[in-house]
Enzyme design. Sequence first.
Site, PDB file in Angstrom:
ATOM      1  N   ARG A   1       0.860  -1.173   0.170  1.00 46.80           N
ATOM      2  CA  ARG A   1       0.038  -0.099   0.108  1.00 46.80           C
ATOM      3  C   ARG A   1       1.036   1.121   0.041  1.00 46.80           C
ATOM      4  O   ARG A   1       0.549   2.374  -0.675  1.00 46.80           O
ATOM      5  CB  ARG A   1      -0.939  -0.093   1.431  1.00 46.80           C
ATOM      6  CG  ARG A   1      -2.317  -0.678   0.923  1.00 46.80           C
ATOM      7  CD  ARG A   1      -2.435  -2.213   0.478  1.00 46.80           C
ATOM      8  NE  ARG A   1      -3.636  -2.858   0.364  1.00 46.80           N
ATOM      9  CZ  ARG A   1      -3.975  -3.438   1.332  1.00 46.80           C
ATOM     10  NH1 ARG A   1      -3.511  -3.925   2.362  1.00 46.80           N
ATOM     11  NH2 ARG A   1      -5.087  -4.128   1.279  1.00 46.80           N
TER      12      ARG A   1
ATOM     13  N   ASP B   1      -0.282  -6.412  -3.691  1.00 46.34           N
ATOM     14  CA  ASP B   1      -1.509  -6.321  -3.203  1.00 46.34           C
ATOM     15  C   ASP B   1      -1.885  -5.290  -4.550  1.00 46.34           C
ATOM     16  O   ASP B   1      -1.253  -4.826  -5.273  1.00 46.34           O
ATOM     17  CB  ASP B   1      -1.785  -5.705  -2.040  1.00 46.34           C
ATOM     18  CG  ASP B   1      -3.247  -5.738  -1.453  1.00 46.34           C
ATOM     19  OD1 ASP B   1      -3.951  -5.319  -2.025  1.00 46.34           O
ATOM     20  OD2 ASP B   1      -3.226  -6.415  -0.380  1.00 46.34           O
TER      21      ASP B   1
ATOM     22  N   HIS C   1      -7.178  -9.090  -4.459  1.00 48.70           N
ATOM     23  CA  HIS C   1      -6.075  -8.451  -4.339  1.00 48.70           C
ATOM     24  C   HIS C   1      -4.777  -8.285  -5.239  1.00 48.70           C
ATOM     25  O   HIS C   1      -3.814  -7.877  -5.215  1.00 48.70           O
ATOM     26  CB  HIS C   1      -5.370  -8.560  -2.929  1.00 48.70           C
ATOM     27  CG  HIS C   1      -6.352  -8.232  -1.762  1.00 48.70           C
ATOM     28  ND1 HIS C   1      -6.768  -6.938  -1.387  1.00 48.70           N
ATOM     29  CD2 HIS C   1      -7.042  -9.083  -0.757  1.00 48.70           C
ATOM     30  CE1 HIS C   1      -7.540  -7.058  -0.268  1.00 48.70           C
ATOM     31  NE2 HIS C   1      -7.729  -8.380  -0.033  1.00 48.70           N
TER      32      HIS C   1
ATOM     33  N   GLU D   1     -10.448 -12.031   1.124  1.00 47.29           N
ATOM     34  CA  GLU D   1     -11.218 -11.315   0.774  1.00 47.29           C
ATOM     35  C   GLU D   1     -11.438 -11.341  -0.857  1.00 47.29           C
ATOM     36  O   GLU D   1     -11.758 -10.060  -1.580  1.00 47.29           O
ATOM     37  CB  GLU D   1     -10.667  -9.811   1.251  1.00 47.29           C
ATOM     38  CG  GLU D   1     -10.889  -9.723   2.427  1.00 47.29           C
ATOM     39  CD  GLU D   1     -10.278  -8.352   2.819  1.00 47.29           C
ATOM     40  OE1 GLU D   1     -11.008  -7.871   4.258  1.00 47.29           O
ATOM     41  OE2 GLU D   1      -9.543  -7.715   2.168  1.00 47.29           O
TER      42      GLU D   1
ATOM     43  N   TRP E   1      -7.058 -14.295  10.930  1.00 51.67           N
ATOM     44  CA  TRP E   1      -7.118 -12.906  11.137  1.00 51.67           C
ATOM     45  C   TRP E   1      -8.561 -12.460  11.401  1.00 51.67           C
ATOM     46  O   TRP E   1      -8.879 -11.268  11.982  1.00 51.67           O
ATOM     47  CB  TRP E   1      -6.814 -12.167   9.964  1.00 51.67           C
ATOM     48  CG  TRP E   1      -7.533 -12.056   8.555  1.00 51.67           C
ATOM     49  CD1 TRP E   1      -7.486 -13.062   7.820  1.00 51.67           C
ATOM     50  CD2 TRP E   1      -8.582 -11.047   8.372  1.00 51.67           C
ATOM     51  NE1 TRP E   1      -8.618 -12.815   6.771  1.00 51.67           N
ATOM     52  CE2 TRP E   1      -9.057 -11.311   7.191  1.00 51.67           C
ATOM     53  CE3 TRP E   1      -9.089  -9.879   8.855  1.00 51.67           C
ATOM     54  CZ2 TRP E   1     -10.145 -10.651   6.581  1.00 51.67           C
ATOM     55  CZ3 TRP E   1     -10.024  -9.082   8.304  1.00 51.67           C
ATOM     56  CH2 TRP E   1     -10.506  -9.688   7.138  1.00 51.67           C
TER      57      TRP E   1
ATOM     58  N   TYR F   1      -3.950  -6.078  14.888  1.00 49.30           N
ATOM     59  CA  TYR F   1      -4.220  -5.240  13.647  1.00 49.30           C
ATOM     60  C   TYR F   1      -3.581  -4.079  14.066  1.00 49.30           C
ATOM     61  O   TYR F   1      -4.256  -3.216  14.788  1.00 49.30           O
ATOM     62  CB  TYR F   1      -5.274  -5.216  12.938  1.00 49.30           C
ATOM     63  CG  TYR F   1      -5.348  -6.167  11.787  1.00 49.30           C
ATOM     64  CD1 TYR F   1      -4.782  -7.878  11.873  1.00 49.30           C
ATOM     65  CD2 TYR F   1      -5.995  -6.051  10.636  1.00 49.30           C
ATOM     66  CE1 TYR F   1      -4.861  -8.597  10.942  1.00 49.30           C
ATOM     67  CE2 TYR F   1      -5.969  -6.946   9.537  1.00 49.30           C
ATOM     68  CZ  TYR F   1      -5.693  -8.381   9.738  1.00 49.30           C
ATOM     69  OH  TYR F   1      -5.560  -9.092   9.053  1.00 49.30           O
TER      70      TYR F   1
ATOM     71  N   ASP G   1      -3.106  -1.330  12.718  1.00 47.90           N
ATOM     72  CA  ASP G   1      -3.395  -0.036  11.734  1.00 47.90           C
ATOM     73  C   ASP G   1      -4.381   0.656  12.383  1.00 47.90           C
ATOM     74  O   ASP G   1      -4.798   1.639  11.921  1.00 47.90           O
ATOM     75  CB  ASP G   1      -3.562  -0.701  10.412  1.00 47.90           C
ATOM     76  CG  ASP G   1      -4.887  -1.614  10.352  1.00 47.90           C
ATOM     77  OD1 ASP G   1      -5.027  -2.174  11.419  1.00 47.90           O
ATOM     78  OD2 ASP G   1      -5.285  -1.871   9.171  1.00 47.90           O
TER      79      ASP G   1
END
Length: 690
Positions: A168, A197, A271, A327, A393, A418, A420
């Site tokens: 990212r 990603d 992703h 995801e 996760w 996490y 973030d």
Amino acid sequence: MKKIKISTVAALAIFAAVTATCPGCVSDKPTAGILPKPVEMTPKGGGYFDMNRNVSLLFSDVSDTDRRRLLEFAGRAFGDSADKSGGKIPVLSLAIVDSLPGFDSDEGYVMDVRPDTTMIEATSGAGLFYAMQSLEQLADQNGSKVPACHVTDYPRFPYRGLMLDVSRNFRNKEFVKKQIDAMAMLKLNNLHLHLTDAAGWRMQIDRYPRLTEFAAWRKGGTWKEWDNTYCESTDSAATGGFYTKDDLREIIRYAADRYITVIPEIEMPGHSAEVLAAYPELSCTGKPYKHHEFCPGNEETYEFLENVLDEVIEVFPSQYIHIGGDEANKDAWKECPKCRRRMAAEGIKDVDGLQSYLIHRMERYLNSKGRTLFGWDEIMDGGAAPGAAILSWRGPEPGIKAASAGHPVVMAPGRFCYLDGYQDAPSTQPEAIGGYLPLSLAYSFDPAPDSLSVDVAKNIKGVEATLFTEYVATDDHAEYMLYPRLLALAEAAWTPQVLRDYDDFHARALVMNDRLASDGYNVFDMRAEVGNRKEALEPVEHLARGKKVVYNDCAWSPNYPAAEAATLTDGLRGGWNYNDYRWQGFSVDSTDRALDVTIDLERKEKISYIGGEFMQLCGPDVWFPRKVVISVSDNGDDFKELKVIEREPKEDTGVSFLDFSWEGSTEARYVRYQAFNRSHFMFLDEIVVR
């Protein structure tokens, strides 16, 4: 690095420590600064081992590689400034032995500190290295004079990791090496690099040059500013970057010298928009910028992935190769002719099975190369590959399920791991993706609680702290998010649960955080912590507390149940984090109604206030309701509207809270509370009735 004199005959190294002090350290409590906390440490009265003098470093049965690594660490940690005061030279003895009493971890050690001699024994170079980390901490906190003591220490889990997202927002190799140094200090042993990603491909792949000529670059700077397109590396506005194979080999060697394994992650099947922009023939439509998922019906997909993995394996010696697996949006697969043909040919009944097919093929390929597939817990959807390792996760539950099925599992549930999310009151912090993970919550995580059976617990191999960087644009911000929370998870990974105590940890974390700051890391100021939202600190008393709530043709999100049917009247207000088990989540369906509940007060009451406070955090799609209707009834069937509150959706940054309430005077037994929205999540913690 300072040079150390080595006697080639006696295998002695002469070095001296630089004097260091540590605020708040107490010399008669030598454990005060050791983090992670050792298994057993017994002070022994009668002096100290003076690291401020010349010290003879004596090796016994230590390999050349381990000896080199330990000498390099000694040079970095203790320096070589000679002390000329004379006197007997103390000896630091490091020995590799066949076994140690009381434990069988090859990363453990026994250390006996006495005034003239400190003896360290371990069954591997890693154990000696970790002992020297402990010795350095003791020296730092006690002015280079280590009080006499005996230490027996070994890790609770064999896997103690950190995941860095370099996709990212790209981080150069010097930043990565700096974090490796901190990991070594904390006795962490696995660095998971999120190399690919949608935001950018970060590894040189010779066979597919467009991955680094095009898919590694974008305009707009940070991830938040990015417009989801890519650009040529030659574009004057291009930002991004990638690691050459030589860069990665340098990182891997640097980590290995600190007994850390570097694990690569190459995302599939989702992703992967950056790959499909560069090689659109690998998508279901064959067009760039349409999908984020590889086409699992296309045989060219497997050829590409295997070729990429060949080059990854060439560079990375790690047993685990992480393939993502999380995801994936599988909608395009339902309509894709190639995917439908693949499903028919393989007898696959749904698109989850199609993802499982891809994961199984990748596992077989990695196994053929002597490697083990590692993936996020979604790789279990449709049936996990039989030998895969799982990184859990979405909460502890998927990890427990995988461990019960015999898979090796690393725990990284978002609520605890996490990094973030905000670590303090959001208004005091840099912008984050959301959530609230204070140091105390990170420290509270028990990866394998006693409630698990022995057969399940043995498959939980460790813990991984995770730093995704969508909202973390700079190196300083990344370090700010890591420290001190990484300290908490390092102790969760190393120290037995029975020995862990937050107040004790907090004192040691202050010491370590100060040390990191003095070493040039940008750390969160623990002494300035504001703490949780004040509403969450004490239960609230009101007329509806403990009363029954009926959900009228609506349901909470299974991912955010909080206390289920008891949530909205349990008297507990939510904190800064919608994932704190106090906020109940509701997703909007096609009827536009997310929440419709009735509270039975059990008798007619005089009422002056009815209200509920919602959270908004637009990044993860959490919004205030656009309309709330508050009604009351005497019989539970015929309701009178007290108030309709309408509000146009308005996007903002950060987390915010808004009360949707009625005030007045009425009498009723039943209270109905309805909230409406469109295509978003809503979170409510309590319906207060006074």
